[in-house]
Design an enzyme around this catalytic site. Sequence first.
Site, short mmCIF file in Angstrom:
data_model
loop_
_atom_site.label_atom_id
_atom_site.label_comp_id
_atom_site.label_asym_id
_atom_site.label_seq_id
_atom_site.Cartn_x
_atom_site.Cartn_y
_atom_site.Cartn_z
N LEU A 33 27.70 13.22 45.94
CA LEU A 33 28.64 14.14 45.31
C LEU A 33 28.04 14.86 44.10
O LEU A 33 27.27 14.29 43.34
CB LEU A 33 29.90 13.37 44.87
CG LEU A 33 30.64 12.61 45.96
CD1 LEU A 33 31.88 11.91 45.40
CD2 LEU A 33 31.05 13.55 47.11
N GLY A 36 30.33 20.53 42.70
CA GLY A 36 31.02 21.32 43.73
C GLY A 36 32.08 20.49 44.44
O GLY A 36 33.25 20.88 44.56
N HIS A 37 31.66 19.28 44.88
CA HIS A 37 32.62 18.37 45.52
C HIS A 37 33.74 18.00 44.54
O HIS A 37 34.92 17.99 44.90
CB HIS A 37 31.93 17.07 45.95
CG HIS A 37 30.81 17.25 46.94
ND1 HIS A 37 29.50 16.98 46.62
CD2 HIS A 37 30.81 17.64 48.23
CE1 HIS A 37 28.73 17.19 47.68
NE2 HIS A 37 29.50 17.60 48.68
N GLY A 147 35.09 24.10 50.51
CA GLY A 147 34.42 24.94 49.53
C GLY A 147 34.04 26.30 50.10
O GLY A 147 33.61 26.40 51.25
N LYS A 149 31.51 27.79 49.37
CA LYS A 149 30.06 27.75 49.60
C LYS A 149 29.75 27.79 51.09
O LYS A 149 28.84 28.48 51.54
CB LYS A 149 29.53 26.47 48.97
CG LYS A 149 28.26 25.95 49.53
CD LYS A 149 27.10 26.26 48.64
CE LYS A 149 25.81 25.82 49.27
NZ LYS A 149 25.89 24.47 49.84
N GLN A 153 32.29 27.87 57.67
CA GLN A 153 32.90 26.58 58.03
C GLN A 153 34.40 26.59 57.77
O GLN A 153 35.20 26.18 58.61
CB GLN A 153 32.24 25.48 57.21
CG GLN A 153 32.96 24.16 57.18
CD GLN A 153 32.14 23.09 56.48
OE1 GLN A 153 31.18 22.57 57.05
NE2 GLN A 153 32.50 22.76 55.26
N MET A 184 25.45 24.81 43.83
CA MET A 184 25.16 23.37 43.94
C MET A 184 25.16 22.94 45.39
O MET A 184 25.99 23.41 46.18
CB MET A 184 26.21 22.58 43.17
CG MET A 184 26.02 22.70 41.68
SD MET A 184 27.06 21.53 40.83
CE MET A 184 26.63 21.97 39.15
N SER A 186 23.83 19.30 47.91
CA SER A 186 23.11 18.02 47.98
C SER A 186 21.66 18.27 48.39
O SER A 186 20.77 17.49 48.07
CB SER A 186 23.78 17.10 49.01
OG SER A 186 25.17 17.02 48.77
#
Length: 283
Positions: A33, A36-37, A147, A149, A153, A184, A186
Site C-alpha cells: 500500500l 494512492g491506496h 483509482g 490512475k 480499469q 504513485m 507499487s
Amino acid sequence: MEVIQSIQEMQQRSDTFRRQGKIIGFVPTMGFLHEGHLSLIRIAREKAELVVVSIFVNPTQFGANEDLDRYPRDLNRDQKLAQKTGTDILFYPSERDIYPEGYLTYVHVDSLSRILCGESRPTHFRGVATICSILFHMVKPHFAVFGQKDFQQAVIIRKMVQDLRFDLEILLGPIVREPDGLAMSSRNTYLSDQERDDARILNQSLHRAEQMIRGGEVKASILISEIQQLIDKKRSTRIDYIQIFDPETLQPLAEIRKQAVIALAVFVGKTRLIDNVIIQVPG
Ligand code: AMP
C-alpha cells in the site's frame, strides 16, 4: 481492525452488517500500500460504516512474462497502514481459496478490454474483471472505490457492474502523486535512480499537453506528438501508447471539444508505467 482470510467468514460478516443496515465500502488492492491506496480507503471511510480493504495479488491479471513473481509484498506494513487509515476489515484470501483446483469461469468485458492497455496486455482485463466479480460476491459492498490512475480499469469494472447487474456503485478517486509528479505505484520500487529520474517525464508531458489545450490547441495528433517527443528524449523510456479518448466509450478523439482523457503507458527500463489526465474543456 480485523484480518479475515476465510471467504466464508468474510461473507458471513458482510451478511450480518447488511442485516444491520450498515453501508459497506470496499477498496480492492494488490497490497504494498501507498498513499494512492490510502486515499481510496479515506474516501470509503467517509461514506461507509464498514470499510473492507482486500489484498490479493491476482495471478490471472498478469501475462506470462510479467512481474507476478517479483510483485512487491509486505503484509505487516500493509496491516499497519490499513489500520491507521481506518480500515475495519483487511480481507486477505489465499490464492488456493480464490482459484481452487478446477476453476474455469472468467469475466470478459468485450471491446473495452482489447484497446489501450488491453492491446499489449491481452488477458489483463479479463483477470481484473474476474477477480473483481469474485471479490464483490465475497465482500458484498454497497460501493467500491477505484483509482483514476487505472482509468480504463475503472471504466471496464463500471461496465461489468452495469451489464451483470451487480448491486453496487463504483466510485473513482483522483491520482495521488509523488512530490515531483510521478503517479504513485507499487511498481515504482522497480526503478533504478536514472529510471526514476526519467519517469518524471510521464506526468510532465501530460502537463505540457494540458498547457497546450489551455492555449487553444484542440488537435489530438499535435498533442500526442508533443508528448511523444518529450518522452522520447529520455534514454530509458519506450512508449507503449499515448492516446486521447472519450472518458466513457474509450474511443479515440481527433479533437478535444469537451471531456477527454489523455492516457499513456511507457516502459521505463523494464517497468511499464501508466498515467493519465482528465481534460474538461470549459463551456
Ligand atoms: P493495485 O494495488 O495497483 O491493484 O491498485 C489498487 C487500487 O488503487 C486501484 O483502484 C488503483 O487504481 C488504485 N491506485 C493505484 N495507484 C494509485 C494512485 N497513485 N492514486 C490513486 N489511486 C491509485
